[in-house]
Design a protein around this motif. Structure first.
Motif, PDB file in Angstrom:
ATOM      1  N   ASP A 233      37.282  50.377  42.031  1.00 23.00           N
ATOM      2  CA  ASP A 233      37.065  49.331  43.134  1.00 23.00           C
ATOM      3  C   ASP A 233      37.405  48.169  43.014  1.00 23.00           C
ATOM      4  N   PHE A 234      37.156  47.633  43.992  1.00 19.81           N
ATOM      5  CA  PHE A 234      37.144  46.403  44.461  1.00 19.81           C
ATOM      6  C   PHE A 234      37.617  45.331  43.617  1.00 19.81           C
ATOM      7  N   VAL A 235      36.297  45.500  42.312  1.00 19.72           N
ATOM      8  CA  VAL A 235      35.903  44.780  41.579  1.00 19.72           C
ATOM      9  C   VAL A 235      37.010  44.885  39.903  1.00 19.72           C
ATOM     10  N   GLY A 236      37.083  46.229  40.014  1.00 18.39           N
ATOM     11  CA  GLY A 236      37.864  47.141  39.093  1.00 18.39           C
ATOM     12  C   GLY A 236      39.772  46.026  39.232  1.00 18.39           C
TER      13      GLY A 236
ATOM     14  N   THR B 273      43.317  39.659  37.880  1.00 21.18           N
ATOM     15  CA  THR B 273      43.313  38.541  37.743  1.00 21.18           C
ATOM     16  C   THR B 273      43.394  38.011  36.154  1.00 21.18           C
TER      17      THR B 273
ATOM     18  N   ALA C 241      39.620  43.415  40.971  1.00 18.77           N
ATOM     19  CA  ALA C 241      39.753  42.120  40.966  1.00 18.77           C
ATOM     20  C   ALA C 241      40.524  41.134  39.334  1.00 18.77           C
ATOM     21  N   VAL C 242      39.382  42.100  38.564  1.00 19.99           N
ATOM     22  CA  VAL C 242      39.522  42.067  37.270  1.00 19.99           C
ATOM     23  C   VAL C 242      40.769  41.723  36.976  1.00 19.99           C
TER      24      VAL C 242
ATOM     25  N   VAL D 288      42.829  37.066  43.373  1.00 17.72           N
ATOM     26  CA  VAL D 288      41.995  37.497  43.414  1.00 17.72           C
ATOM     27  C   VAL D 288      42.095  38.435  45.067  1.00 17.72           C
TER      28      VAL D 288
ATOM     29  N   SER E  21      45.494  40.780  44.437  1.00 19.10           N
ATOM     30  CA  SER E  21      44.535  42.271  44.131  1.00 19.10           C
ATOM     31  C   SER E  21      43.935  43.255  45.245  1.00 19.10           C
ATOM     32  N   CYS E  22      42.888  42.364  45.903  1.00 17.08           N
ATOM     33  CA  CYS E  22      42.680  42.917  46.713  1.00 17.08           C
ATOM     34  C   CYS E  22      42.915  43.741  47.877  1.00 17.08           C
TER      35      CYS E  22
END
Length: 212
Positions: A31-34, A40, A36-37, A71, A74-75
């Motif tokens: 997902d978005f968080v993955g 980054t 971004a992590v 971030v 990545s998004c």
């Protein structure tokens, strides 16, 4: 002028590596968080370790825009990762570009901090490879640096070439261009032609003689 050019290279390397991290996230359907992590840590991981080892302020803490950019990139990749027909091949070639960029950036940052030539070469290799190691581990991939392909050696070649030319007082632009080109060509050749370093092969040991 010198510092401005170094910063420009740094930005380009961060963005390219952030995209490679996000592409790994896309292959794992995160997902978005993955995204971004992974983007980054890939973008700033190598430079963070470099600055910590050199004992200088960590670059993205001094300039938080690096973190924000990772971030955002990545998004953005979340929406366009489906466009390349082969994301893995796209990842490998982008990674090669980031590797060559960061090999030169890391070596140059070390020289700017007052480090010697040997340390500069080591920092170039660390900057170029550490972010990718974290990316692959978090993404559940086998780290590229441990694969049969030439990877760290390409970073070493680029960092060494740049540092050697700088030691011989070559113009900065020439040293950067040649160092980057050497690193990229070595990595590209390994991808294109399957070049590898000699590997250890099991072989019979010496016969055991019981001590008398």
């Amino acid at each position: 002028m010198f510092e401005t050019a170094a910063t420009t290279l740094d930005w380009l390397g961060v963005i390219v590596f952030a995209v490679t991290g996000a592409l790994v996230a896309s292959r794992k359907e995160m997902d978005f968080v993955g995204f971004a992590v992974l983007g980054t840590v890939t973008g700033i991981g190598g430079g963070t370790l470099r600055d910590l080892l050199l004992g200088v302020p960590v670059f993205w803490i001094r300039v938080p825009a690096y973190l924000t950019t990772c971030v955002l990139v990545s998004c953005l990749t979340f929406f366009v990762a489906h466009l390349p027909q082969s994301r893995y091949r796209y990842l490998l070639w982008l990674d090669a570009l980031g590797l060559a960029l960061f090999a030169v950036v890391g070596a140059e940052r070390a020289l700017l901090s007052g480090a010697g030539a040997q340390v500069a070469v080591a920092m170039g290799v660390i900057t170029a490879t550490f972010g990718g190691i974290i990316r692959d581990l978090l993404g559940g991939e086998s780290p590229v640096i441990l694969s049969r392909e030439i990877y760290a050696t390409a970073a070493l070649a680029g960092a060494f070439t740049f540092t050697a030319l700088t030691a011989f007082e070559a113009p900065r632009d020439v040293a950067v261009a040649i160092g980057f080109s050497v690193g990229l060509l070595v990595r590209a050749a390994s991808l294109r032609f399957g070049w590898t370093l000699p590997r250890y092969r099991p072989r019979p040991g010496l016969p055991y003689r019981h001590p008398r």
